[in-house]
Design an enzyme around this catalytic site. Structure first.
Site, PDB file in Angstrom:
ATOM      1  N   LYS A   1       0.839  -1.203   0.000  1.00 39.80           N
ATOM      2  CA  LYS A   1       0.000   0.000   0.000  1.00 39.80           C
ATOM      3  C   LYS A   1       0.877   1.257   0.000  1.00 39.80           C
ATOM      4  O   LYS A   1       0.666   2.169  -0.801  1.00 39.80           O
ATOM      5  CB  LYS A   1      -0.891  -0.029   1.246  1.00 39.80           C
ATOM      6  CG  LYS A   1      -2.105   0.849   1.171  1.00 39.80           C
ATOM      7  CD  LYS A   1      -2.977   0.641   2.409  1.00 39.80           C
ATOM      8  CE  LYS A   1      -3.713  -0.678   2.364  1.00 39.80           C
ATOM      9  NZ  LYS A   1      -4.306  -1.056   3.660  1.00 39.80           N
TER      10      LYS A   1
ATOM     11  N   ARG B   1      -3.405   3.074   8.393  1.00 41.87           N
ATOM     12  CA  ARG B   1      -3.695   1.894   7.567  1.00 41.87           C
ATOM     13  C   ARG B   1      -2.541   0.891   7.606  1.00 41.87           C
ATOM     14  O   ARG B   1      -1.381   1.272   7.487  1.00 41.87           O
ATOM     15  CB  ARG B   1      -3.913   2.310   6.109  1.00 41.87           C
ATOM     16  CG  ARG B   1      -4.734   3.554   5.950  1.00 41.87           C
ATOM     17  CD  ARG B   1      -4.759   4.049   4.508  1.00 41.87           C
ATOM     18  NE  ARG B   1      -5.403   3.126   3.589  1.00 41.87           N
ATOM     19  CZ  ARG B   1      -5.416   3.303   2.273  1.00 41.87           C
ATOM     20  NH1 ARG B   1      -4.790   4.332   1.709  1.00 41.87           N
ATOM     21  NH2 ARG B   1      -6.030   2.433   1.508  1.00 41.87           N
TER      22      ARG B   1
ATOM     23  N   GLY C   1      -8.244  -7.587   4.139  1.00 46.57           N
ATOM     24  CA  GLY C   1      -9.028  -7.549   5.368  1.00 46.57           C
ATOM     25  C   GLY C   1      -8.412  -8.256   6.566  1.00 46.57           C
ATOM     26  O   GLY C   1      -9.052  -8.384   7.598  1.00 46.57           O
TER      27      GLY C   1
ATOM     28  N   MET D   1      -5.675  -7.442   8.345  1.00 47.38           N
ATOM     29  CA  MET D   1      -5.181  -6.565   9.403  1.00 47.38           C
ATOM     30  C   MET D   1      -6.097  -5.353   9.497  1.00 47.38           C
ATOM     31  O   MET D   1      -7.114  -5.283   8.844  1.00 47.38           O
ATOM     32  CB  MET D   1      -3.751  -6.184   9.117  1.00 47.38           C
ATOM     33  CG  MET D   1      -2.827  -7.367   9.294  1.00 47.38           C
ATOM     34  SD  MET D   1      -1.146  -6.939   8.970  1.00 47.38           S
ATOM     35  CE  MET D   1      -1.243  -6.352   7.335  1.00 47.38           C
TER      36      MET D   1
ATOM     37  N   ARG E   1      -2.951  -1.574  -6.655  1.00 48.54           N
ATOM     38  CA  ARG E   1      -2.052  -2.733  -6.559  1.00 48.54           C
ATOM     39  C   ARG E   1      -2.387  -3.672  -7.709  1.00 48.54           C
ATOM     40  O   ARG E   1      -3.464  -3.577  -8.309  1.00 48.54           O
ATOM     41  CB  ARG E   1      -2.236  -3.448  -5.228  1.00 48.54           C
ATOM     42  CG  ARG E   1      -3.632  -4.005  -5.072  1.00 48.54           C
ATOM     43  CD  ARG E   1      -3.811  -4.701  -3.742  1.00 48.54           C
ATOM     44  NE  ARG E   1      -5.233  -4.893  -3.496  1.00 48.54           N
ATOM     45  CZ  ARG E   1      -5.806  -4.887  -2.311  1.00 48.54           C
ATOM     46  NH1 ARG E   1      -5.088  -4.697  -1.238  1.00 48.54           N
ATOM     47  NH2 ARG E   1      -7.103  -5.084  -2.174  1.00 48.54           N
TER      48      ARG E   1
ATOM     49  N   HIS F   1     -15.402  -9.398   0.388  1.00 51.74           N
ATOM     50  CA  HIS F   1     -14.375 -10.297   0.911  1.00 51.74           C
ATOM     51  C   HIS F   1     -14.489 -11.701   0.305  1.00 51.74           C
ATOM     52  O   HIS F   1     -13.504 -12.280  -0.155  1.00 51.74           O
ATOM     53  CB  HIS F   1     -14.494 -10.361   2.434  1.00 51.74           C
ATOM     54  CG  HIS F   1     -13.488 -11.253   3.077  1.00 51.74           C
ATOM     55  ND1 HIS F   1     -13.756 -12.564   3.384  1.00 51.74           N
ATOM     56  CD2 HIS F   1     -12.194 -11.044   3.406  1.00 51.74           C
ATOM     57  CE1 HIS F   1     -12.681 -13.109   3.908  1.00 51.74           C
ATOM     58  NE2 HIS F   1     -11.708 -12.211   3.933  1.00 51.74           N
TER      59      HIS F   1
ATOM     60  N   SER G   1      18.055 -40.857 -14.492  1.00 50.59           N
ATOM     61  CA  SER G   1      16.825 -40.168 -14.136  1.00 50.59           C
ATOM     62  C   SER G   1      16.739 -40.167 -12.617  1.00 50.59           C
ATOM     63  O   SER G   1      16.765 -41.229 -11.993  1.00 50.59           O
ATOM     64  CB  SER G   1      15.620 -40.872 -14.749  1.00 50.59           C
ATOM     65  OG  SER G   1      14.436 -40.235 -14.337  1.00 50.59           O
TER      66      SER G   1
ATOM     67  N   CYS H   1      12.224 -37.937 -12.475  1.00 51.23           N
ATOM     68  CA  CYS H   1      10.890 -38.512 -12.663  1.00 51.23           C
ATOM     69  C   CYS H   1      10.142 -38.646 -11.353  1.00 51.23           C
ATOM     70  O   CYS H   1       9.098 -39.257 -11.287  1.00 51.23           O
ATOM     71  CB  CYS H   1      10.983 -39.855 -13.369  1.00 51.23           C
ATOM     72  SG  CYS H   1      11.944 -41.067 -12.459  1.00 51.23           S
TER      73      CYS H   1
ATOM     74  N   TYR I   1      15.613 -32.641 -18.607  1.00 55.22           N
ATOM     75  CA  TYR I   1      14.153 -32.630 -18.625  1.00 55.22           C
ATOM     76  C   TYR I   1      13.588 -32.937 -17.250  1.00 55.22           C
ATOM     77  O   TYR I   1      14.280 -33.456 -16.380  1.00 55.22           O
ATOM     78  CB  TYR I   1      13.611 -33.645 -19.649  1.00 55.22           C
ATOM     79  CG  TYR I   1      13.848 -35.089 -19.278  1.00 55.22           C
ATOM     80  CD1 TYR I   1      12.955 -35.762 -18.447  1.00 55.22           C
ATOM     81  CD2 TYR I   1      14.969 -35.778 -19.742  1.00 55.22           C
ATOM     82  CE1 TYR I   1      13.175 -37.076 -18.084  1.00 55.22           C
ATOM     83  CE2 TYR I   1      15.195 -37.093 -19.382  1.00 55.22           C
ATOM     84  CZ  TYR I   1      14.295 -37.738 -18.549  1.00 55.22           C
ATOM     85  OH  TYR I   1      14.506 -39.025 -18.184  1.00 55.22           O
TER      86      TYR I   1
HETATM   87  P1  ADP Z   1      -7.647  -2.716   3.503  1.00 54.90           P
HETATM   88  O1  ADP Z   1      -6.231  -3.102   3.345  1.00 54.90           O
HETATM   89  O2  ADP Z   1      -8.407  -3.622   4.397  1.00 54.90           O
HETATM   90  O3  ADP Z   1      -8.309  -2.424   2.213  1.00 54.90           O
HETATM   91  P2  ADP Z   1      -7.336   0.123   3.789  1.00 54.90           P
HETATM   92  O4  ADP Z   1      -6.226   0.683   4.598  1.00 54.90           O
HETATM   93  O5  ADP Z   1      -7.144   0.139   2.341  1.00 54.90           O
HETATM   94  O6  ADP Z   1      -7.627  -1.340   4.332  1.00 54.90           O
HETATM   95  O7  ADP Z   1      -8.604   0.948   4.214  1.00 54.90           O
HETATM   96  C1  ADP Z   1      -9.902   0.497   4.344  1.00 54.90           C
HETATM   97  C2  ADP Z   1     -10.857   1.452   3.670  1.00 54.90           C
HETATM   98  O8  ADP Z   1     -10.704   2.780   4.142  1.00 54.90           O
HETATM   99  C3  ADP Z   1     -10.629   1.516   2.177  1.00 54.90           C
HETATM  100  O9  ADP Z   1     -11.848   1.534   1.513  1.00 54.90           O
HETATM  101  C4  ADP Z   1      -9.908   2.815   1.985  1.00 54.90           C
HETATM  102  O10 ADP Z   1     -10.145   3.350   0.737  1.00 54.90           O
HETATM  103  C5  ADP Z   1     -10.466   3.681   3.103  1.00 54.90           C
HETATM  104  N1  ADP Z   1      -9.501   4.688   3.494  1.00 54.90           N
HETATM  105  C6  ADP Z   1      -8.279   4.470   3.981  1.00 54.90           C
HETATM  106  N2  ADP Z   1      -7.632   5.634   4.182  1.00 54.90           N
HETATM  107  C7  ADP Z   1      -8.453   6.605   3.806  1.00 54.90           C
HETATM  108  C8  ADP Z   1      -8.336   8.037   3.759  1.00 54.90           C
HETATM  109  N3  ADP Z   1      -7.229   8.667   4.125  1.00 54.90           N
HETATM  110  N4  ADP Z   1      -9.398   8.725   3.321  1.00 54.90           N
HETATM  111  C9  ADP Z   1     -10.523   8.086   2.943  1.00 54.90           C
HETATM  112  N5  ADP Z   1     -10.701   6.759   2.955  1.00 54.90           N
HETATM  113  C10 ADP Z   1      -9.675   6.022   3.384  1.00 54.90           C
HETATM  114 MG    MG Z   2      -7.535  -1.309   0.837  1.00 57.45          MG
END
Ligand code: ADP
Ligand code: MG
Ligand code: MG
Length: 944
Positions: free
Chosen positions: A26, A96, A105, A107, A340, A458, A831, A898, A918
């Site tokens: 991220k 984040r 989801g 963490m 990503r 999810h 082999s 093999c 091979y």
């Molecule tokens: P995950 O890895 O579980 O997707 P994220 O860190 O991406 O967690 O965040 C979860 C949600 O919160 C995502 O939808 C993301 O877009 C939103 N979000 C995270 N940071 C911000 C921010 N600075 N402003 C607005 N929305 C945010």
């Molecule tokens: Mg995210």
């Protein structure tokens, strides 16, 4: 001083896309987008090294982390012209998580940090939007309360539901400012009750709490499970991103959403995603409100939509891969929050790689590296049988989130899925929506079906990643998880009832629908024309590119013509291992095999004695000759019956083996066919001792006189079984040791091979037999077996047949590997039998290792099961020695593998590196091996 904190904002970032190790996926994406001029709310990333330091020192951080965080925060405040915690116009941030590999989801993330009793009023005054300010604050308390303070989510949901009821609101969007004030008050009580402290008002305390909670979440049980399932090391750590908040919940000109630049389920080139108006982050993925398809965004916010398409198209080209992105629109202004490389199904992976290459975005080589070899397997999974399918009504329809056919007994919780699966049941997991805690249940289910959530929920994301058929957002399901029932189409479905889902169409059927072979397999088996299958064409195109690149040859392990045909269809050019014994188990053969085994020891001795005496007879005269004749008669009397049984059994088996081999030669169209002489210990062909004893006992109690003959036969068999009993069969009388002691056996097999070769060659089909002697540990073993093979070849082929053959050996005994130079003098090829080599090299019994190997894997003593992925640093050294020593005598010695490892991508990389010619694997793994071999060459070029 080490750098722990990396800033991004104002058009410039300290990091970039190549720093995933340090910044996590991220963080590196946010940095890269910032540098590329994409609108990203500014912020900073605390590196994974800080996380690792946190764990190394038992939850403390180096002072530099705090200092650098303070400096970055000051810089951010200056850039935004706002201060964290300011009562009039506060800076609000999200905190984040984000590790090198995305873990959807798994963490935690906290939004709206910096809110407190004063700043919420400041936000209200500044925006003139009281509802928005209060909504943001109540979300913050809820998230912080759960993630940092460890309070159960339900406790907050309970209060929210109560207020919704009070105000007769269906969704939380309908709650006004006053109602939200009540929610906040109730939330604070929840916090007080559970922590005995008021909700923290100091934004610095909030920030530290959130940061540490993110670090802690790296080691939460679901994250650990997820990493285990996905082979992600536990020592990578997570980064923490602190980022200025933007708000999708400021009214109807605001929105939040997620999307893909192409369809991650099928790979189709279509803009793909979902959004919600007046909502914040998690609302879309959480599956609580069902979001709208992204195409609708064009209608409500055309400008932001066009900008979003433009940015994401650029990002796809920039990253040369499908992008999975998150965005938020705040009062008509677009912000990108994440990008990503998108996770995708096997089908999508192939389509995307081929398409992007043809669009000129990727070179062929780049395209080859985009597809996980293992993912090809998904294209071989069964589909619903089209005929059977039409007779079963469709009970409901959801979104086709991950393609494939799945049938199973319905279960309603992840725990039940695991419990049922442990009992060997096939289950279909049905949930309202899945949550990260469900992954262990998802991983054992045949398929996943949910009632709410969209294509990026999810369940959909994880289902695709696991390659599991998934149907989501099936609104017609009325699930009662407590009662373990659901109502669909007027019917009640109970736990254990059969349900089928089609992940390609979204259809749900209340029955077990029979399946049939996938399109690719139908083509390979000759049941469908290649031009009729688009999937097959793409599949073969990609693998064709792999063939241009790879250095390793690909063969298959096949024992019968049917398997050889499939293997050839998948692109195998040669058979690396034909296990002749598999043909011994056929119903019409086993009696002869048993007869041969029962008579082998005495029969062979009789033959040897007679032969020796007859030699002596040639020289002898008079009285001596008479004596010898008498001895011959005596041998005949004693052993004649065994000799006869032995030789007639072998004679019966010879034509049967010949027919099998001829079939293999034909299916291989002139590619080499390696046939191994008999390998397993002979007791494997006989009934089990205990079974025989029981059978005899039963016959005797019924009637010993009536069953006399049957009892005698079984008792004879029992004696033979007892004679053949070994304490250590894997190290016992097997492999070439059989052919050494029973040379007639090797002779019969060699004759059958050459007769078959001759027969096929006469039809004008080229043949390349390779006779392989197993379990050679000493050169003398090979030398003697080879002599028998050569003699049989001379007898059968004569001169001028044009059939060429080679004789080689398996290297699977450690002594064979370390004396490979000696052995190479006699062998025309090697082999590696890496199954036995692992068993003997590691001293791990394959049949008994189950009891402790799992412990080793779970407790980190071993990273991988050495029977699946070659133990490169141990058993692999034996392979390297074998290659080196063998080629020191014969530089061009052909060497393959093999064992089971021949189809494992990690092991293939190793075999490529040490210079094998091979790999040979099971027919269905041939496509995986082709791609893995190409990737190995691309990653580490080796020339011949
Ligand atoms: P995950 O890895 O579980 O997707 P994220 O860190 O991406 O967690 O965040 C979860 C949600 O919160 C995502 O939808 C993301 O877009 C939103 N979000 C995270 N940071 C911000 C921010 N600075 N402003 C607005 N929305 C945010
Ligand atoms: Mg995210
Ligand atoms: Mg073996």
């Amino acid at each position: 001083m080490s750098q722990y904190v990396y800033f991004f904002g104002g058009g410039k970032a300290d990091g970039n896309k190549d720093m995933k190790d340090i910044l996590g996926g991220k963080g590196s994406g946010l940095a890269e987008m910032t540098n590329a001029g994409v609108p990203v709310p500014p912020g900073f990333t605390i590196s994974t090294q800080a996380c690792n330091a946190y764990y190394d020192s038992g939850g403390k951080l180096p002072a530099e982390v705090d200092q650098q965080t303070d400096a970055a925060l000051a810089k951010l405040e200056a850039l935004q012209g706002k201060k964290l915690g300011n009562a009039k116009d506060p800076l609000l941030v999200s905190v984040r998580s984000g590790s090198k590999f995305s873990m959807p989801g798994m963490m935690d993330t906290i939004l709206n940090l910096g809110m407190n009793d004063q700043s919420v009023e400041g936000v209200k005054a500044k925006t003139g939007n009281g509802r928005f300010a209060k909504d943001s604050y109540r979300r913050f308390i809820q998230m912080y309360g759960n993630v940092v303070l460890g309070i159960d989510k339900d406790k907050f949901e309970h209060e929210l539901t109560a207020i919704k009821k009070k105000y007769k609101a269906k969704t939380d969007v309908e709650l006004g400012e006053k109602a939200l004030d009540e929610v906040i008050a109730r939330y604070k009580v929840v916090v007080e009750k559970n922590t005995h402290h008021p909700f923290p008002q100091d934004p610095r305390e909030q920030l530290v709490g959130a940061r540490d909670a993110v670090f802690e979440s790296w080691m939460n049980p679901r994250a650990i499970t997820y990493r285990k399932l996905n082979d992600i090391p536990h020592n990578l750590g997570t980064a923490v991103n602190v980022q200025t908040m933007v708000f999708g919940n400021m009214g109807d000109t605001s929105a939040t959403g997620v999307g893909f630049t192409r369809n991650p389920s099928t790979g189709a080139k279509e803009f793909y995603g979902e959004f919600l108006q007046n909502a914040q982050g998690e609302d879309v993925v959480a599956g609580i409100r069902t979001p709208h398809p992204i195409a609708d965004l064009e209608k409500v916010m055309p400008k932001a939509y066009r900008q979003l398409r433009d940015i994401t198209t650029r990002l796809e080209r920039h990253y040369k891969d499908v992008q999975d992105f998150e965005f938020t629109i705040q009062e008509n202004t677009l912000y990108m929050l994440q990008t990503r490389n998108g996770k995708r199904t096997g089908l999508a992976a192939i389509n995307i790689a081929v398409d992007m290459c043809e669009e000129g975005v990727l070179t062929k080589k780049e395209a080859l590296l985009k597809v996980e070899p293992q993912a090809l397997d998904q294209l071989l999974h069964p589909i619903f049988d089209p005929k059977a399918r039409t007779s079963v009504p469709v009970a409901a329809k959801g979104l086709p989130a991950s393609p494939g056919a799945a049938t199973g007994a319905v279960v309603f919780t992840a725990e039940d899925a695991v419990a049922w699966a442990q009992k060997g049941k096939k289950v279909l997991l049905v949930r309202m929506e899945t949550v990260p805690d469900d992954i262990h249940g998802m991983s054992v289910a045949q398929g996943i079906l949910t009632a709410t959530g969209g294509m990026t929920s999810h369940a959909a994301v994880v289902g695709r990643q696991m390659g599991k058929p998934s149907v989501v957002g099936c609104g017609a399901l009325d699930i009662n998880a407590k009662a373990k029932t659901m109502k669909v189409a007027g019917k009640v479905v109970r736990e254990g009832d059969p349900v089928s889902i089609d992940g390609s169409t979204g259809e749900v059927m209340l029955a077990a629908v029979p399946t049939s072979a996938s399109e690719v397999i139908q083509v390979v088996e000759g049941k469908l024309k290649p031009e009729k299958s688009v999937i097959y064409q793409k599949f073969e195109k990609l693998l064709g590119w792999a063939d241009e690149v790879r250095r390793l040859g690909i063969r298959a392990n096949a024992d019968v013509p049917k398997d050889a045909k499939v293997a050839f269809g998948f692109g195998a050019r040669g058979i690396g291992l034909c296990r002749t014994e598999h043909m011994f188990f056929g119903a019409e053969r086993l009696p002869h095999v048993v007869k041969m085994i029962l008579s082998a020891a005495r029969g062979q001795r009789g033959l040897d004695l007679t032969r020796r005496l007859k030699e002596q007879l040639k020289e002898a005269k008079g009285h001596r000759a008479m004596e010898i004749r008498k001895e011959i008669a005596k041998v005949q009397k004693e052993l004649g019956k065994y000799i006869k049984d032995y030789t007639t059994a072998l004679k019966k088996l010879e034509p049967m083996q010949k027919a099998d081999f001829a079939g293999l030669f034909k299916e291989m169209h002139g590619s080499p066919v390696t046939i191994r002489t008999l390998d397993p210990p002979l007791h494997e062909f006989l009934p089990k001792r205990e079974e025989l004893m029981v059978e005899i006992a039963i016959l005797k109690t019924k009637s010993a006189t009536k069953n006399k003959r049957a009892i005698e036969t079984k008792e004879k068999l029992l004696r033979a079984v007892e004679e053949l009993h070994e304490f250590n069969p894997m190290l016992g009388h097997r492999g070439c040791r059989l052919g050494i002691t029973y040379p007639e056996l090797t002779k019969m097999q060699a004759r059958a091979i050459f007769e078959a070769a001759l027969q096929v060659a006469k039809k004008g089909i080229p043949v390349k037999p390779e006779v392989m002697i197993p379990l050679v540990g000493h050169v003398e073993e090979l030398k003697r077996q080879k002599a028998i093979v050569i003699e049989a070849a001379k007898e059968v082929l004569g001169k001028g047949s044009g059939v060429e053959y080679t004789v080689g050996t398996m290297i699977e005994v450690p002594r064979g590997a370390v004396t490979a130079d000696e052995i190479a003098k006699e062998a025309e090829f090697f082999s590696f039998g890496t199954n036995d080599l692992t068993q003997m090299g590691f001293g791990l019994s394959r049949d008994d290792a189950g009891k402790f190997l799992l412990y080793y894997l779970e407790h980190g003593l071993l990273e991988k099961d050495p029977f699946i992925t070659l133990d490169a640093s141990g058993v692999g050294i034996l392979v390297e020695i074998g290659v080196k020593k063998g080629r020191s005598v014969k530089p061009k010695l052909k060497i393959g593998v093999c064992g089971e490892h021949g189809g494992d991508p990690g092991s293939i990389r190793f075999f490529h590196k040490v210079g094998l010619d091979y790999v040979s694997c099971s027919p269905y793994r041939v496509p995986i091996a082709r791609l893995a071999a190409a990737q190995a060459q691309l990653e580490q070029p080796v020339s011949d």
